[in-house]
Every structure is written in structure tokens, then in C-alpha cells.
Scaffold this motif. Structure first.
Motif, PDB file in Angstrom:
ATOM      1  N   ALA A  82       0.828  -1.210   0.000  1.00  0.00           N
ATOM      2  CA  ALA A  82       0.000   0.000   0.000  1.00  0.00           C
ATOM      3  C   ALA A  82       0.863   1.261   0.000  1.00  0.00           C
ATOM      4  O   ALA A  82       0.433   2.313  -0.476  1.00  0.00           O
ATOM      5  CB  ALA A  82      -0.926   0.003   1.203  1.00  0.00           C
ATOM      6  N   LYS A  83       2.078   1.129   0.513  1.00  0.00           N
ATOM      7  CA  LYS A  83       2.995   2.278   0.576  1.00  0.00           C
ATOM      8  C   LYS A  83       4.102   2.183  -0.465  1.00  0.00           C
ATOM      9  O   LYS A  83       5.016   3.015  -0.467  1.00  0.00           O
ATOM     10  CB  LYS A  83       3.618   2.368   1.972  1.00  0.00           C
ATOM     11  N   ASN A  84       4.043   1.167  -1.310  1.00  0.00           N
ATOM     12  CA  ASN A  84       5.087   0.978  -2.337  1.00  0.00           C
ATOM     13  C   ASN A  84       6.483   0.954  -1.723  1.00  0.00           C
ATOM     14  O   ASN A  84       7.432   1.545  -2.260  1.00  0.00           O
ATOM     15  CB  ASN A  84       5.026   2.097  -3.387  1.00  0.00           C
ATOM     16  N   THR A  85       6.609   0.275  -0.604  1.00  0.00           N
ATOM     17  CA  THR A  85       7.872   0.314   0.126  1.00  0.00           C
ATOM     18  C   THR A  85       8.268  -1.085   0.593  1.00  0.00           C
ATOM     19  O   THR A  85       7.419  -1.857   1.048  1.00  0.00           O
ATOM     20  CB  THR A  85       7.780   1.261   1.330  1.00  0.00           C
ATOM     21  N   VAL A  86       9.549  -1.363   0.504  1.00  0.00           N
ATOM     22  CA  VAL A  86      10.119  -2.581   1.054  1.00  0.00           C
ATOM     23  C   VAL A  86      11.135  -2.174   2.114  1.00  0.00           C
ATOM     24  O   VAL A  86      11.766  -1.123   2.016  1.00  0.00           O
ATOM     25  CB  VAL A  86      10.762  -3.451  -0.056  1.00  0.00           C
ATOM     26  N   TYR A  87      11.248  -3.011   3.135  1.00  0.00           N
ATOM     27  CA  TYR A  87      12.110  -2.706   4.282  1.00  0.00           C
ATOM     28  C   TYR A  87      13.128  -3.817   4.498  1.00  0.00           C
ATOM     29  O   TYR A  87      12.891  -4.981   4.167  1.00  0.00           O
ATOM     30  CB  TYR A  87      11.272  -2.558   5.546  1.00  0.00           C
ATOM     31  N   LEU A  88      14.232  -3.424   5.083  1.00  0.00           N
ATOM     32  CA  LEU A  88      15.220  -4.393   5.544  1.00  0.00           C
ATOM     33  C   LEU A  88      15.592  -4.023   6.969  1.00  0.00           C
ATOM     34  O   LEU A  88      16.269  -3.013   7.205  1.00  0.00           O
ATOM     35  CB  LEU A  88      16.462  -4.391   4.655  1.00  0.00           C
ATOM     36  N   GLN A  89      15.107  -4.807   7.908  1.00  0.00           N
ATOM     37  CA  GLN A  89      15.440  -4.609   9.318  1.00  0.00           C
ATOM     38  C   GLN A  89      16.727  -5.359   9.610  1.00  0.00           C
ATOM     39  O   GLN A  89      16.796  -6.573   9.406  1.00  0.00           O
ATOM     40  CB  GLN A  89      14.312  -5.135  10.203  1.00  0.00           C
ATOM     41  N   MET A  90      17.723  -4.645  10.071  1.00  0.00           N
ATOM     42  CA  MET A  90      19.039  -5.229  10.303  1.00  0.00           C
ATOM     43  C   MET A  90      19.358  -5.142  11.798  1.00  0.00           C
ATOM     44  O   MET A  90      19.526  -4.040  12.332  1.00  0.00           O
ATOM     45  CB  MET A  90      20.102  -4.491   9.488  1.00  0.00           C
ATOM     46  N   ASN A  91      19.421  -6.272  12.440  1.00  0.00           N
ATOM     47  CA  ASN A  91      19.719  -6.345  13.865  1.00  0.00           C
ATOM     48  C   ASN A  91      21.067  -7.013  14.093  1.00  0.00           C
ATOM     49  O   ASN A  91      21.606  -7.657  13.191  1.00  0.00           O
ATOM     50  CB  ASN A  91      18.627  -7.133  14.588  1.00  0.00           C
ATOM     51  N   SER A  92      21.577  -6.842  15.290  1.00  0.00           N
ATOM     52  CA  SER A  92      22.844  -7.483  15.689  1.00  0.00           C
ATOM     53  C   SER A  92      23.918  -7.280  14.626  1.00  0.00           C
ATOM     54  O   SER A  92      24.591  -8.219  14.199  1.00  0.00           O
ATOM     55  CB  SER A  92      22.620  -8.983  15.924  1.00  0.00           C
ATOM     56  N   GLN A  93      24.073  -6.047  14.237  1.00  0.00           N
ATOM     57  CA  GLN A  93      24.971  -5.777  13.122  1.00  0.00           C
ATOM     58  C   GLN A  93      26.422  -6.013  13.482  1.00  0.00           C
ATOM     59  O   GLN A  93      26.849  -5.794  14.626  1.00  0.00           O
ATOM     60  CB  GLN A  93      24.748  -4.369  12.605  1.00  0.00           C
ATOM     61  N   LYS A  94      27.158  -6.431  12.448  1.00  0.00           N
ATOM     62  CA  LYS A  94      28.563  -6.742  12.587  1.00  0.00           C
ATOM     63  C   LYS A  94      29.375  -5.804  11.690  1.00  0.00           C
ATOM     64  O   LYS A  94      28.851  -5.299  10.687  1.00  0.00           O
ATOM     65  CB  LYS A  94      28.822  -8.190  12.172  1.00  0.00           C
ATOM     66  N   PRO A  95      30.632  -5.599  11.993  1.00  0.00           N
ATOM     67  CA  PRO A  95      31.461  -4.748  11.126  1.00  0.00           C
ATOM     68  C   PRO A  95      31.444  -5.202   9.670  1.00  0.00           C
ATOM     69  O   PRO A  95      31.493  -4.370   8.761  1.00  0.00           O
ATOM     70  CB  PRO A  95      32.847  -4.872  11.740  1.00  0.00           C
ATOM     71  N   GLU A  96      31.333  -6.500   9.451  1.00  0.00           N
ATOM     72  CA  GLU A  96      31.332  -7.009   8.071  1.00  0.00           C
ATOM     73  C   GLU A  96      30.026  -6.724   7.325  1.00  0.00           C
ATOM     74  O   GLU A  96      29.924  -7.005   6.128  1.00  0.00           O
ATOM     75  CB  GLU A  96      31.628  -8.510   8.042  1.00  0.00           C
ATOM     76  N   ASP A  97      29.038  -6.176   8.012  1.00  0.00           N
ATOM     77  CA  ASP A  97      27.809  -5.744   7.336  1.00  0.00           C
ATOM     78  C   ASP A  97      27.964  -4.376   6.673  1.00  0.00           C
ATOM     79  O   ASP A  97      27.083  -3.951   5.926  1.00  0.00           O
ATOM     80  CB  ASP A  97      26.643  -5.664   8.330  1.00  0.00           C
ATOM     81  N   ALA A  98      29.049  -3.692   6.960  1.00  0.00           N
ATOM     82  CA  ALA A  98      29.255  -2.369   6.387  1.00  0.00           C
ATOM     83  C   ALA A  98      29.374  -2.460   4.871  1.00  0.00           C
ATOM     84  O   ALA A  98      30.178  -3.250   4.343  1.00  0.00           O
ATOM     85  CB  ALA A  98      30.514  -1.730   6.966  1.00  0.00           C
ATOM     86  N   ALA A  99      28.568  -1.669   4.178  1.00  0.00           N
ATOM     87  CA  ALA A  99      28.527  -1.730   2.712  1.00  0.00           C
ATOM     88  C   ALA A  99      27.550  -0.679   2.210  1.00  0.00           C
ATOM     89  O   ALA A  99      26.823  -0.058   3.004  1.00  0.00           O
ATOM     90  CB  ALA A  99      28.077  -3.107   2.243  1.00  0.00           C
TER      91      ALA A  99
END
Length: 124
Positions: free
Chosen positions: A75-92
Motif C-alpha cells: 500500500a505504501k510501495n515500500t520494502v524494508y530491511l530490518q538489520m539487527n545485531s549488526q557486525k562490522p562485516e555488514d558495512a557496505a
């Protein structure tokens, strides 16, 4: 032509959370499968997650499984990515992408439209 705009990136401490959003401009968003990819410095772009047009099917890379969650609000034309417990290797730089055929896929070659990306930095 679908236009995708990511937002929500930024700096987060290791162990913290961020939620990325990707807003689509077209009227056919609800028919597209959506994917998230990322590219770290010096590395190839890699698959992160995918969600089918209805949201009923999701896939995740092994490196993020159990920590990241993809969802969508048609309905909002939106997709989400919830990112928890992030690690340094997630940096991008994180990119969202849309696949016209509606089927969630891990292959970047199946996606027809791409956003410009949003930077995620994780401090240790």
C-alpha cells in the motif's frame, strides 16, 4: 520505468540495528519481487535478501540469516530491511532492486530496476 530510492542508512555500532527502506515510484510495485544487495569496498556486489511480490516468500544470505528481516508494504510501495545485531562485516552500500516477474530470486541478473544505494557503516 520503476524508480527506487533507498533510505535509512547511516552509522551504527556493532550489535546495533538499522532499518532500511526502499520506496518505489511506479503503480505496479505490488507485482514485483524485491531484493536487497550490498557491496563492500573492494568486493563484488552480493545478495542479502529477497521477498516475493506478496511478501509470503523470503530468502536470506547465510551471513545475515536470523539477523536481518525483509518485509514490504504494498500500500505504501515500500520494502524494508530490518538489520539487527549488526557486525562490522555488514558495512557496505546497500541497494534495493525490483524484479518484474514477481518471483523472489537471489540472482542479481533477474532484477530489472535498481536504486542508487544507501551507505551503512558499522563501528566496532
Amino acid at each position: 520505468q520503476e524508480q527506487l530510492v533507498e533510505s535509512g542508512g547511516g552509522l551504527v555500532q556493532a550489535g546495533g540495528s538499522l532499518r532500511l527502506s526502499c520506496a518505489a515510484s511506479g503503480r505496479t510495485f505490488s507485482r514485483y519481487a524485491m531484493g536487497w544487495f550490498r557491496r563492500a569496498p573492494g568486493k563484488e556486489r552480493e545478495f542479502v535478501s529477497a521477498i516475493s511480490y506478496s511478501g509470503s516468500i523470503t530468502y536470506y544470505a547465510d551471513s545475515v540469516k536470523g539477523r536481518f528481516t525483509s518485509s514490504r508494504d504494498n500500500a505504501k510501495n515500500t520494502v524494508y530491511l530490518q538489520m539487527n545485531s549488526q557486525k562490522p562485516e555488514d558495512a557496505a552500500v546497500y541497494y534495493c532492486a525490483a524484479a518484474e516477474w514477481g518471483i523472489a530470486t537471489t540472482s542479481e541478473y533477474e532484477y530489472d530496476y535498481w536504486g542508487q544505494g544507501t551507505q551503512v557503516t558499522v563501528s566496532s
